[in-house]
Design an enzyme around this catalytic site. Structure first.
Site: not given
Length: 479
Positions: A94, A127, A249
């Site tokens: 996103r 997103g 991440d």
């Protein structure tokens, strides 16, 4: 799709896509409908020497309807361990890296547009970012920066009336995040696990060239990442910050606080506090953050094994505990007005933390109450503690310890203990005002958090503790 470029826009560069082909997908932003300004961080813009004003041109570029000259929007590909489980399907789902702006000193800053629409890595997401979570990131990143904790920064926040479905219907927003690099541990993991050692080598070289010029090779690069991570987590623990989603991440190679989601600062001192409602096992509880960071560094070490020998990786990892412990000791000592720290002071700090936890004292006010008084005035605090005798013994020990220092500890402690604190219930009150179209409280709270050690009468509300019956509920990842 053709996009207009503001005539007055500065020229950006795009080193990442130019130097690391095959590590991203080019994606144009999807504009949000009826955008409007919520916040422009003028202090950051001035720091960056950025010739942009919060005008209509900037509004178009930062809401997805336009591009600044030189930008080349990309969605980066990476992977990561989420709650300890390998997930190869991650990437910018996103957000888009727009490009890099160089400040007056020649330092490059990446501009990242969060909420810019779907990308090939969105999976089942839409997103979009929502106003609620964007306000929380704006407040958190500026609060952390003012406390001296390494972090990404928030330059601009754009609101919209575009509906977005989360747990309930909310409105879309776009936040412009700024940092020298968005490279995560998960970048290296993806290329290593997908058997792309050449890409690992290229990524290391990119990092050495642009972000770690003091390092001569991959081993020194890894050592530096270990040390920066250790210092970052020491900062979190010293100031009561709980990240909530310490997946690989979400770990920056720069040792910055990265990807604000269900974070929280402690109110009551609860070592096993969990701020993420999806963290049923407490993997990312407050007190587990140092060990989780080390686990994440082990994952990074494995990903770098094609570039760094096992002995060097082991030596780097072995540095973590010493760096963390020393930095934590220094930070906590300064919060107590001490500078000449040694290992004997660890017991003094440990006893203080145990006392706060055993009585669930407010973490921030407890430190500031000490900081605002000379040691001979600490008797005023005796009645605040259930175990008065335990506090009396401890304050006497600290007072004696302060006498052994050559400097006055009061100014030091006041410069290390915030008056205005980012608290979940206060952030929520600001968000509720913003939902009604009023941003006055947001701007006032932001100003207080940007000067956290300063006491002003008009900022009194931003130093208040939660109501006695308030209990912070764990937050979702959409937070």
């Amino acid at each position: 799709m053709t996009r207009s470029t503001p005539d007055s826009a500065p020229a950006f560069d795009s080193r990442y896509p130019r130097e690391l082909p095959g590590t991203f997908e080019r994606v144009m932003p999807t504009a949000i409908t009826n955008p409007h300004w919520v916040c422009w961080n003028s202090a950051l813009a001035e720091q960056l020497n950025l010739p942009i004003e919060p005008d209509d041109d900037a509004l178009r570029a930062l809401s997805g309807a336009g591009l600044f000259a030189g930008t080349d929007p990309i969605a980066e590909k990476y992977a990561g361990h989420q709650f300890g489980v390998w997930n190869p399907d991650l990437g910018d789902g996103r957000g888009l890296l727009l490009g890099e702006w160089s400040d007056a000193d020649g330092r490059a800053w990446e501009f990242h547009l969060k909420g810019a629409g779907k990308t090939p890595f969105s999976r089942f997401g839409d997103g979009r970012a929502v106003l609620r979570s964007s306000i929380r990131e704006l407040l958190a990143s500026e609060a952390m920066h003012a406390l001296g904790i390494p972090t990404t920064r928030a330059l601009a926040l754009i609101g919209s009336d575009e509906p977005v479905q989360r747990e309930r219907m909310e409105s879309a927003a776009m936040l412009t995040r700024v940092t020298p690099s968005h490279i995560r541990f998960g970048h290296f993991e993806w290329f290593a696990y997908s058997n792309q050692p050449d890409q690992v080598a290229a990524l290391v070289e990119h990092c050495l060239t642009h972000h770690f010029p003091q390092c001569r090779n991959a081993a020194e690069f890894f050592n530096e990442v270990v040390e920066r991570t250790a210092r970052l987590i020491a900062h979190w623990m010293a100031y009561g910050f709980c990240h909530g989603v310490m997946n690989t991440d979400n770990m920056s190679i720069l040792g910055e606080t990265f990807d604000y989601g269900p974070y929280a600062f402690l109110d009551a001192t609860i070592p096993d506090f969990i701020c993420n409602h999806t963290d049923a096992q407490g993997r990312y509880a407050f007190h587990r953050q140092p060990e989780v960071a080390f686990w994440n560094l082990q994952c990074l070490a494995q990903a770098l094994s094609s570039q760094v020998g096992s002995a060097d990786l082991k030596a780097g990892l072995n540095r973590y505990a010493d760096v963390y412990n020393q930095h934590f000791l220094t930070l906590m000592g300064e919060r107590l007005g001490l500078t000449q720290l040694d290992e004997r002071d660890q017991e003094l700090i440990s006893d203080w933390m145990h006392l706060l936890a055993s009585e669930r004292r407010d973490y921030h006010h407890s430190f500031r109450a000490l900081a605002d008084r000379d040691p001979q005035q600490w008797t005023e605090l005796d009645d605040d503690f259930i175990d008065r005798a335990a506090f009396q013994r401890w304050r006497s020990a600290l007072a004696e310890r302060r006498l052994r220092e050559d400097r006055n500890g009061v100014p030091l402690a006041q410069s290390r203990n915030p008056v205005s604190v980012l608290r979940t219930h206060l952030a929520q009150s600001v968000i509720e005002d913003a939902k009604k179209g009023s941003y006055a409280s947001l701007k006032e709270y932001l100003s207080a958090l940007q000067s956290p050690f300063e006491r002003r009468e008009q900022w009194h509300v931003w130093s208040e503790t939660p109501p006695e019956d308030y209990q912070a509920a764990p937050l979702s990842c959409s937070s």
